[in-house]
Design a protein around this motif. Structure first.
Motif, mmCIF file in Angstrom:
data_model
loop_
_atom_site.group_PDB
_atom_site.id
_atom_site.type_symbol
_atom_site.label_atom_id
_atom_site.label_comp_id
_atom_site.label_asym_id
_atom_site.label_seq_id
_atom_site.Cartn_x
_atom_site.Cartn_y
_atom_site.Cartn_z
ATOM 1 N N GLN A 174 12.426 -2.630 10.253
ATOM 2 C CA GLN A 174 13.088 -2.390 8.962
ATOM 3 C C GLN A 174 14.169 -3.444 8.690
ATOM 4 O O GLN A 174 14.231 -4.013 7.604
ATOM 5 N N SER B 98 7.312 10.787 -2.762
ATOM 6 C CA SER B 98 7.538 10.868 -1.307
ATOM 7 C C SER B 98 8.075 12.243 -0.937
ATOM 8 O O SER B 98 7.666 12.834 0.074
ATOM 9 N N VAL C 62 12.334 9.005 -3.624
ATOM 10 C CA VAL C 62 11.258 8.851 -4.605
ATOM 11 C C VAL C 62 10.518 10.197 -4.744
ATOM 12 O O VAL C 62 10.200 10.839 -3.735
ATOM 13 N N SER D 134 0.821 -1.220 0.000
ATOM 14 C CA SER D 134 0.000 0.000 0.000
ATOM 15 C C SER D 134 0.850 1.264 0.000
ATOM 16 O O SER D 134 0.322 2.369 -0.104
ATOM 17 N N GLY D 135 2.169 1.131 0.107
ATOM 18 C CA GLY D 135 3.039 2.295 0.200
ATOM 19 C C GLY D 135 3.315 2.930 -1.162
ATOM 20 O O GLY D 135 2.849 2.451 -2.201
ATOM 21 N N VAL D 136 4.093 3.995 -1.131
ATOM 22 C CA VAL D 136 4.427 4.724 -2.369
ATOM 23 C C VAL D 136 5.155 3.796 -3.342
ATOM 24 O O VAL D 136 4.786 3.684 -4.520
ATOM 25 N N ILE D 137 6.174 3.118 -2.859
ATOM 26 C CA ILE D 137 6.933 2.211 -3.737
ATOM 27 C C ILE D 137 6.141 0.929 -3.976
ATOM 28 O O ILE D 137 6.022 0.455 -5.112
ATOM 29 N N SER E 178 0.184 -5.869 4.174
ATOM 30 C CA SER E 178 0.765 -4.874 5.086
ATOM 31 C C SER E 178 0.021 -5.033 6.406
ATOM 32 O O SER E 178 -0.775 -5.970 6.564
ATOM 33 N N ARG E 179 0.256 -4.111 7.364
ATOM 34 C CA ARG E 179 -0.445 -4.236 8.649
ATOM 35 C C ARG E 179 -1.929 -3.912 8.508
ATOM 36 O O ARG E 179 -2.765 -4.529 9.158
ATOM 37 N N SER E 180 -2.256 -2.933 7.638
ATOM 38 C CA SER E 180 -3.622 -2.412 7.664
ATOM 39 C C SER E 180 -4.386 -2.560 6.353
ATOM 40 O O SER E 180 -5.566 -2.231 6.304
ATOM 41 N N ASP F 54 2.358 -8.028 10.224
ATOM 42 C CA ASP F 54 3.218 -7.050 10.887
ATOM 43 C C ASP F 54 4.616 -7.646 10.926
ATOM 44 O O ASP F 54 4.869 -8.619 11.651
ATOM 45 N N LEU F 55 5.527 -7.076 10.142
ATOM 46 C CA LEU F 55 6.869 -7.656 10.037
ATOM 47 C C LEU F 55 7.642 -7.596 11.350
ATOM 48 O O LEU F 55 8.640 -8.299 11.504
ATOM 49 N N ALA G 63 8.547 -4.041 0.254
ATOM 50 C CA ALA G 63 8.770 -2.587 0.156
ATOM 51 C C ALA G 63 8.179 -1.959 1.407
ATOM 52 O O ALA G 63 7.593 -0.881 1.362
ATOM 53 N N ALA G 64 8.326 -2.675 2.522
ATOM 54 C CA ALA G 64 7.759 -2.206 3.787
ATOM 55 C C ALA G 64 8.814 -1.439 4.569
ATOM 56 O O ALA G 64 9.996 -1.743 4.504
#
Ligand SMILES: NC(=O)c1ccc[n+]([C@@H]2O[C@H](COP(=O)([O-])OP(=O)(O)OC[C@H]3O[C@@H](n4cnc5c(N)ncnc54)[C@H](OP(=O)(O)O)[C@@H]3O)[C@@H](O)[C@H]2O)c1
Length: 199
Positions: A86, A159, A156, A9-12, A30-32, A39-40, A62-63
Motif C-alpha cells: 500500500q 464496498s 465507498v 479491476s477494483g471497486v474504485i 493489476s496482479r490478476s 504486482d506493486l 487505485a490499488a
C-alpha cells in the motif's frame, strides 16, 4: 491521453476506467487482470510493466490490499502488506514510473480517510495512508515537469454494501472517481484530494 490505471479491476479502479475510457486510451493493470499484469509489492514487476507499456501521459493507482483489523489481530503479514504494498508499492510506482511520463504528465495515488480519523482497525492502513500523503506533499516540491497528487477516499458505498456495513456518509464509486479526474485534468501538485470535495 494514454493513462495507466493500476488496481483497475477494483471497486474504485473500475469506476475510474469507466469515467476515462470514452476520452482517453486506458491501460488497465493489476496482479490478476487487465492489459498488463503488475504486482506493486515487487520492484521488478513494476519495472517490467513500464518496459512493456512504454511512455504514458498519466499514472493512476487505485490499488490496495491493506487490512482493517483491531490492533491485537494485526499480523506481521498485515503490516508487511500495508507498508510494502500500500505504501512503498505506490511510492515505487511513482518512483519507477516518472521516467516513463511525458512532460506535463501526472501521477495520482490512493490513500484513505484512515490517515485522518480514528476507528477500530485503522492502525496499519492509517500508517500507510498518512505516509502516502506526507510523501506526496514532500516529493511534489522537487518536481518540475510532472505533478504528483493523492486521492483520499472516504468509504465507498459499493464496498460497504459488499461488507454488509452501514452506508450512511459513504460516496458511490462513480462519485469517488471524480477526484481522480480532477487530479488528472487539473493543475494541482502535492495535494491530498478528499473525495467528498469533488463528488
Ligand atoms: N473502497 C473503499 O471504501 C475505500 C475507502 C478508502 C480508501 N480506499 C483505498 O482505495 C484503494 C482501492 O480500494 P478498492 O475498494 O477499490 O479496492 P478493491 O476493490 O479491493 O481493489 C483493489 C485493486 O487493487 C489491485 N491490487 C491489489 N494488490 C495489488 C498489488 N500488490 N499489485 C497490483 N495491484 C494490486 C486488485 O487487483 P488484483 O487483486 O488482481 O491485484 C484490485 O484491482 C485501496 O488502497 C483502499 O485502501 C478504499
Amino acid at each position: 491521453m494514454k493513462v495507466l490505471i493500476v488496481g483497475a479491476s477494483g471497486v474504485i479502479g473500475s469506476a475510474i476506467v469507466k469515467a476515462l475510457s470514452d476520452k482517453h486510451q486506458v491501460i488497465t493493470a493489476s496482479r490478476s487482470a487487465g492489459d498488463v499484469k503488475v504486482d506493486l509489492s515487487s520492484p521488478e514487476s513494476i519495472h517490467a510493466m513500464f518496459d512493456q507499456i512504454g511512455q504514458v501521459d498519466a499514472i493512476i493507482s487505485a490499488a490496495g490490499e491493506a487490512e482493517i483489523k483491531p490492533l491485537d489481530a494485526l499480523t506481521d503479514l498485515d503490516f508487511d502488506r500495508a507498508s510494502g504494498m500500500q505504501l512503498m508499492g505506490q511510492i515505487n510506482l511513482f518512483r519507477y514510473g516518472r521516467n516513463s511520463l511525458t512532460p506535463g504528465g501526472s501521477v495520482t495515488l490512493t490513500s484513505g480517510i484512515a490517515s485522518q480519523i480514528n476507528f477500530q482497525g485503522a492502525a496499519a492502513i492509517g500508517m500507510a495512508c498518512a505516509g502516502l500523503e506526507r510523501f506526496t506533499d514532500a516529493a511534489s516540491q522537487e518536481l518540475t515537469d510532472i505533478r504528483l497528487n493523492v486521492v483520499s477516499p472516504v468509504s465507498v458505498t459499493e464496498s460497504m454494501e459488499k461488507l454488509g456495513w452501514p452506508t450512511e456518509g459513504t460516496i458511490s464509486a462513480t462519485d469517488t472517481a471524480k477526484s481522480y479526474l480532477a487530479a488528472l485534468n487539473g493543475t494541482m501538485n502535492g495535494q491530498t484530494l478528499s473525495t467528498p470535495e469533488y463528488a
